[in-house]
Design a protein around this motif. Structure first.
Motif, PDB file in Angstrom:
ATOM      1  N   ARG A  35      52.390   4.127  24.826  1.00  0.00           N
ATOM      2  CA  ARG A  35      53.637   4.747  25.288  1.00  0.00           C
ATOM      3  C   ARG A  35      54.569   3.604  25.687  1.00  0.00           C
ATOM      4  O   ARG A  35      54.363   2.945  26.699  1.00  0.00           O
ATOM      5  CB  ARG A  35      53.353   5.647  26.490  1.00  0.00           C
ATOM      6  N   ARG A  70      53.439   8.258  18.931  1.00  0.00           N
ATOM      7  CA  ARG A  70      52.893   8.526  20.270  1.00  0.00           C
ATOM      8  C   ARG A  70      52.920  10.038  20.560  1.00  0.00           C
ATOM      9  O   ARG A  70      51.955  10.610  21.081  1.00  0.00           O
ATOM     10  CB  ARG A  70      53.701   7.751  21.318  1.00  0.00           C
ATOM     11  N   GLN A  71      54.036  10.660  20.177  1.00  0.00           N
ATOM     12  CA  GLN A  71      54.143  12.105  20.448  1.00  0.00           C
ATOM     13  C   GLN A  71      53.112  12.888  19.637  1.00  0.00           C
ATOM     14  O   GLN A  71      52.527  13.854  20.108  1.00  0.00           O
ATOM     15  CB  GLN A  71      55.562  12.591  20.148  1.00  0.00           C
ATOM     16  N   GLU A  86      49.850  12.596  21.385  1.00  0.00           N
ATOM     17  CA  GLU A  86      49.792  13.451  22.581  1.00  0.00           C
ATOM     18  C   GLU A  86      49.601  14.919  22.187  1.00  0.00           C
ATOM     19  O   GLU A  86      48.892  15.660  22.862  1.00  0.00           O
ATOM     20  CB  GLU A  86      51.039  13.237  23.440  1.00  0.00           C
ATOM     21  N   ARG A  87      50.215  15.300  21.062  1.00  0.00           N
ATOM     22  CA  ARG A  87      50.046  16.679  20.581  1.00  0.00           C
ATOM     23  C   ARG A  87      48.565  16.922  20.226  1.00  0.00           C
ATOM     24  O   ARG A  87      47.975  17.927  20.618  1.00  0.00           O
ATOM     25  CB  ARG A  87      50.941  16.895  19.343  1.00  0.00           C
ATOM     26  N   ALA A  98      46.045  15.247  21.358  1.00  0.00           N
ATOM     27  CA  ALA A  98      45.242  15.177  22.591  1.00  0.00           C
ATOM     28  C   ALA A  98      45.253  16.539  23.287  1.00  0.00           C
ATOM     29  O   ALA A  98      44.224  16.994  23.792  1.00  0.00           O
ATOM     30  CB  ALA A  98      45.778  14.086  23.517  1.00  0.00           C
ATOM     31  N   ARG A  99      46.412  17.204  23.280  1.00  0.00           N
ATOM     32  CA  ARG A  99      46.481  18.539  23.918  1.00  0.00           C
ATOM     33  C   ARG A  99      45.597  19.535  23.159  1.00  0.00           C
ATOM     34  O   ARG A  99      44.892  20.339  23.765  1.00  0.00           O
ATOM     35  CB  ARG A  99      47.939  19.036  23.967  1.00  0.00           C
TER      36      ARG A  99
END
Ligand SMILES: Nc1ncnc2c1ncn2[C@@H]1O[C@H](COP(=O)(O)OP(=O)(O)OP(=O)(O)O)[C@@H](O)[C@H]1O
Ligand SMILES: [Mg+2]
Length: 319
Positions: A225, A255-256, A259-260, A262-263
């Protein structure tokens, strides 16, 4: 002597199983555990990470308290039958390479069973101590599908064999695999749709069907990040299409995306994934491996000293 622990590292092809095995191995040995890494793929990739030409079927020491060994399934089967038949010529006939496949097909699960047996001998407390024993064995496992087959074998045998030494061996393996104080499966993924889907499928089989202990999943090769929320907004609004802005937009998108994923993994497993960064230089150095491994030990297990049982239940990401 106390019994040792086993970690099975698994994931889709190419996600970084061997890299994570090496990182965990270096960190665990550095923290004081006598550690053995087991290469099952026979592709030499674990050896290459440590600048070794080839691993052998006997453990070789590659750092303080850290050893590595290669397991050749054909060798395990040959060894087993030569003990059983006690006539080398017969064993050789039976196991020439054409008949090996036929034998493995005729007795499904035999290779997997012998592999698990082999793994367990490195960590079982034995009165006679005929073999070297390790505090921790890390299996650089096969890709997810094959790993599911491997870890299912003791349960399958228990359904088929009602008495005798084979049942005894299957019970022993089942109790090792399902004991969270002694065994944990570490699922490795990438921030990619297919890898995440495969991780969730593996999770469902290993956790909900086989009741095996799993750690938090790992997402490997995650972009760091680099920008704050307000910087991201400014970069998005900026009309400059130059290479620096393009690079920044790419880094933000990657990065986004991570994170998506990871969710999604968190929703599917109930555990927050541990993130391992992308090594942008293209060369993974021993110091990268040590750093990642130390962090993973702390994130995947309750304590970095490997003194208590694997928990995998922490609730916040640290990367
Ligand atoms: N964090 C990382 N940053 C950059 N490159 C990485 C990272 N992790 C792994 N790689 C690279 O990705 C490739 C695949 O990694 P690795 O061999 O560990 O995967 P694997 O899951 O063991 O593959 P296989 O299924 O073929 O056994 C290698 O070239 C490795 O150097
Ligand atoms: Mg590999």
């Amino acid at each position: 002597m106390a019994a040792g622990r086993v970690i099975f590292v698994t994931g889709k092809g190419g996600v970084g199983k061997t890299t994570i095995t090496a990182a965990l191995g270096l960190a665990a040995a550095g923290a004081g555990s006598r550690t053995l890494m087991i290469e099952t793929a026979a592709d030499g990739s674990l050896a290459r990470l440590f600048q070794i030409e080839k691993l052998d079927s006997k453990p070789c020491w590659i750092a303080d308290r850290l050893a590595a060994v290669a397991v050749d399934p054909q060798h395990l089967v040959r060894d087993y039958f030569s003990r059983l038949l006690r006539i080398p010529l017969l064993t050789n006939r039976l196991l020439d390479s054409a008949s090996f496949r036929a034998l493995a097909d005729a007795a499904p699960g035999i290779v997997e069973f012998l592999l698990l047996e082999h793994v367990s001998t490195w960590v079982d407390a034995s009165f006679w101590q005929r073999r070297q024993r390790f505090d921790l064995v890390i299996v650089d496992g096969p890709a997810s599908g094959h790993m599911r087959k491997l870890l299912r074998v003791p349960r399958q045998l228990l359904g088929l064999v009602v008495a005798g030494p084979l049942r005894h061996a299957a019970l022993h393996l089942e109790s090792l695999l399902t004991n969270p104080d002694r065994c944990v499966v570490v699922p490795v993924s990438l921030a990619e749709e297919l890898a995440v889907t495969e991780t969730l499928e593996t999770w469902a089989v290993l956790r909900q069907e086989l009741f095996l202990p799993l750690s938090r999943p790992i997402i490997n090769r995650v972009f760091p990040r680099r920008f704050s929320r307000s910087e991201i907004e400014k970069i998005a609004r900026h009309e400059d299409g130059g290479p620096l802005f393009e690079a920044a937009r790419y880094a933000i998108a990657m990065r986004q995306e991570a994170e998506r994923h990871a969710r999604a993994l968190r929703r599917g497993t109930g555990k927050v994934p541990a993130l391992v960064p992308e090594a942008f230089s293209g060369v993974i150095t021993p110091s990268d491996l040590c750093r990642w491994g130390r962090r993973l030990l702390a994130e995947l297990f309750t304590d970095a000293g490997w003194g208590t049982k694997p928990s995998g239940s922490r609730t916040h990401a640290t990367h």
